[in-house]
Write an enzyme that holds these catalytic residues in place. Structure first.
Site, PDB file in Angstrom:
ATOM      1  N   SER A  26      33.122  -1.125  21.667  1.00  0.00           N
ATOM      2  CA  SER A  26      33.815  -0.066  20.933  1.00  0.00           C
ATOM      3  C   SER A  26      34.190   1.099  21.836  1.00  0.00           C
ATOM      4  CB  SER A  26      32.948   0.456  19.777  1.00  0.00           C
ATOM      5  OG  SER A  26      32.056   1.459  20.225  1.00  0.00           O
ATOM      6  N   VAL A  27      34.988   1.988  21.268  1.00  0.00           N
ATOM      7  CA  VAL A  27      35.410   3.206  21.959  1.00  0.00           C
ATOM      8  C   VAL A  27      34.216   4.106  22.276  1.00  0.00           C
ATOM      9  CG1 VAL A  27      35.804   4.547  19.850  1.00  0.00           C
ATOM     10  CG2 VAL A  27      37.192   5.025  21.884  1.00  0.00           C
ATOM     11  N   LYS A  28      33.112   3.943  21.575  1.00  0.00           N
ATOM     12  CA  LYS A  28      31.946   4.815  21.744  1.00  0.00           C
ATOM     13  C   LYS A  28      31.203   4.577  23.058  1.00  0.00           C
ATOM     14  CE  LYS A  28      32.327   6.933  17.772  1.00  0.00           C
ATOM     15  NZ  LYS A  28      32.609   8.369  17.667  1.00  0.00           N
ATOM     16  N   ASP A  29      31.535   3.493  23.768  1.00  0.00           N
ATOM     17  CA  ASP A  29      30.931   3.296  25.084  1.00  0.00           C
ATOM     18  C   ASP A  29      31.209   4.481  26.005  1.00  0.00           C
ATOM     19  OD1 ASP A  29      30.268   0.772  24.177  1.00  0.00           O
ATOM     20  OD2 ASP A  29      30.837  -0.207  26.043  1.00  0.00           O
ATOM     21  N   ALA A  32      29.105   7.694  24.999  1.00  0.00           N
ATOM     22  CA  ALA A  32      27.678   7.410  25.110  1.00  0.00           C
ATOM     23  C   ALA A  32      27.216   7.482  26.561  1.00  0.00           C
ATOM     24  CB  ALA A  32      27.356   6.043  24.520  1.00  0.00           C
TER      25      ALA A  32
END
Length: 286
Positions: A26-29, A32
């Protein structure tokens, strides 16, 4: 980047940024990893501490992934009704999960994680994704640069969903610094009681501290049905199995392209597809 020819009206280009191709899916990598590295650099995160945050899934997977790689325990607070696929994935990475009341949604998880951190000072590094500038800076320095490298001066519109708002804030700031006439559009559900997981209806939610309305040219309010229909069309017509928030963003991108054409412009629209649908799909035995 993939061109969505089944979506774009004649005379326009609609491009998808396929963020589900990141290691954690996901884009959240991006935020994070940046949240962890920035905290290590500042000394806020030290060996022996546990990383904690609230999440509806994607940030949790990314924190669990990078926490495992860098040797940190990860604790995640999330609504109890998240999909079993995400629960299993987080457990596999070794994350500890604390469930909040599903009726309170993502805001309930935020309130619970704050309570836990206050009660046990020094034990946790709270990544605080909704209020940490390292969130949007990851997109300013990464996502936006990749879009500029791919499309350069041709881009006219950028569209992304609003959850923590990090993607649209960071990417939007950099794109408007690159060329100030690029339109930056944030996508929200059209109602507080919606079915577009991962997106926030800002008016009635806890407002993210990193959210700055002045970065946006406009906000596009997407009905739940339109987001779901768009996601299903992407599977059928493009072979892209993505989440419903991605469907909402693509629905917005198509509408914006149509509006620009009607105004006599030739739009080149970039839409961020934040994740794959595999973490939403559940298999049930008949």
């Amino acid at each position: 980047m993939a061109r969505l020819r089944s979506v774009e009206p004649e005379g326009a280009e609609v491009w998808a940024k396929l963020e589900f191709l990141n290691p954690g899916g996901s884009v959240k990598d991006r935020p994070a990893l940046n949240l962890i590295q920035a905290a290590e650099k500042s000394g806020e995160l030290r060996p022996g501490m546990s990383i904690i945050d609230s999440t509806s899934g994607n940030t949790g997977v990314a924190l669990a992934l990078y926490g495992a790689a860098r040797g940190y325990e990860v604790t995640l607070v999330m609504p109890e009704n998240v999909s079993s696929a995400r629960k299993s994935m987080l457990s596999t990475f070794g994350a500890k999960i604390i469930y909040s009341d599903p009726m309170d949604g993502s805001d309930g998880a935020i309130e619970l994680v704050r309570k836990i951190v206050e009660e046990q000072p020094g034990r946790y590094f709270y990544t605080n994704q909704y209020n940490n500038e390292a969130n949007w800076r990851a997109h300013h320095d990464g996502t936006a640069e990749e879009i500029i490298e791919a499309l350069g001066d041709r881009i006219t519109h950028f569209v992304a969903g609003i959850g923590t708002s990090g993607t649209v804030m960071g990417t939007g700031r950099r794109l408007r610094a690159f060329r100030d006439d690029i339109e930056v559009i944030g996508v929200e559900p059209d109602d507080e009681f919606h079915g577009l997981e991962g997106l926030k209806y800002i008016e009635t939610s806890i407002r993210p501290g990193i959210y700055d309305r002045s970065v946006l040219t406009r906000t596009f309010f997407c009905p739940t049905d339109a987001g779901w229909d768009s996601a299903e069309a992407l599977v059928r017509d493009e072979g892209l199995l993505v989440g419903h928030s991605a469907g909402a963003v693509v629905h917005a991108a198509k509408t914006i392209a149509e509006e620009a054409l009607a105004a006599g412009k030739k739009p080149v629209v970039v839409a961020v597809l934040p994740d794959h649908a595999s973490r939403y799909v559940e298999v049930r035995e008949s």
